[in-house]
Design a protein around this motif. Structure first.
Motif, PDB file in Angstrom:
ATOM      1  N   VAL A  65      78.126  72.185  64.817  1.00 28.26           N
ATOM      2  CA  VAL A  65      77.431  73.249  65.516  1.00 28.26           C
ATOM      3  C   VAL A  65      75.967  73.187  65.102  1.00 28.26           C
ATOM      4  CG1 VAL A  65      77.259  75.749  65.825  1.00 28.26           C
ATOM      5  CG2 VAL A  65      79.498  74.670  65.518  1.00 28.26           C
ATOM      6  N   GLY A  66      75.081  73.105  66.060  1.00 28.29           N
ATOM      7  CA  GLY A  66      73.658  73.074  65.747  1.00 28.29           C
ATOM      8  C   GLY A  66      73.237  71.732  65.179  1.00 28.29           C
ATOM      9  N   TYR A  67      72.645  71.761  63.999  1.00 30.61           N
ATOM     10  CA  TYR A  67      72.099  70.551  63.386  1.00 30.61           C
ATOM     11  C   TYR A  67      73.045  69.916  62.375  1.00 30.61           C
ATOM     12  CZ  TYR A  67      67.762  71.936  65.562  1.00 30.61           C
ATOM     13  OH  TYR A  67      66.815  72.266  66.478  1.00 30.61           O
ATOM     14  N   GLY A  68      74.293  70.280  62.405  1.00 28.67           N
ATOM     15  CA  GLY A  68      75.253  69.697  61.480  1.00 28.67           C
ATOM     16  C   GLY A  68      75.393  70.479  60.194  1.00 28.67           C
ATOM     17  N   ASP A  69      74.761  71.634  60.126  1.00 29.41           N
ATOM     18  CA  ASP A  69      74.851  72.432  58.907  1.00 29.41           C
ATOM     19  C   ASP A  69      76.154  73.237  58.852  1.00 29.41           C
ATOM     20  OD1 ASP A  69      73.980  73.864  61.055  1.00 29.41           O
ATOM     21  OD2 ASP A  69      72.617  75.147  59.941  1.00 29.41           O
ATOM     22  N   VAL A  70      76.872  73.327  59.979  1.00 31.04           N
ATOM     23  CA  VAL A  70      78.167  73.989  60.019  1.00 31.04           C
ATOM     24  C   VAL A  70      79.179  72.967  60.511  1.00 31.04           C
ATOM     25  CG1 VAL A  70      79.504  75.854  61.050  1.00 31.04           C
ATOM     26  CG2 VAL A  70      77.087  76.200  60.550  1.00 31.04           C
ATOM     27  N   TYR A  71      80.198  72.741  59.718  1.00 30.85           N
ATOM     28  CA  TYR A  71      81.212  71.746  60.077  1.00 30.85           C
ATOM     29  C   TYR A  71      82.566  72.225  59.576  1.00 30.85           C
ATOM     30  CZ  TYR A  71      80.062  70.462  55.280  1.00 30.85           C
ATOM     31  OH  TYR A  71      79.819  70.499  53.937  1.00 30.85           O
TER      32      TYR A  71
END
Length: 54
Positions: A6-12
């Motif tokens: 989600v977004g820039y890969g900071d949430v996985y």
């Protein structure tokens, strides 16, 4: 990358269930986008090659 984060890969996904779900979503995304793109580009290339031969 967008299908698996989600977004820039900071949430996985952290949990096993989340990772399995993400894997299936990734496979569906590849099936919808990548495979048809290859088929269409192959057909387009053959069409252009036939026109150049004429």
């Amino acid at each position: 990358m967008t299908l698996t984060t989600v977004g820039y890969g900071d949430v996985y996904p952290i949990t096993v269930g989340g990772r399995i779900f993400t894997f299936f979503i990734l496979m569906i995304g590849l099936g919808i986008v990548a495979i048809p793109t290859g088929i269409i580009s192959s057909a387009l290339t053959k069409s252009v090659d036939r026109k150049e031969e004429d």
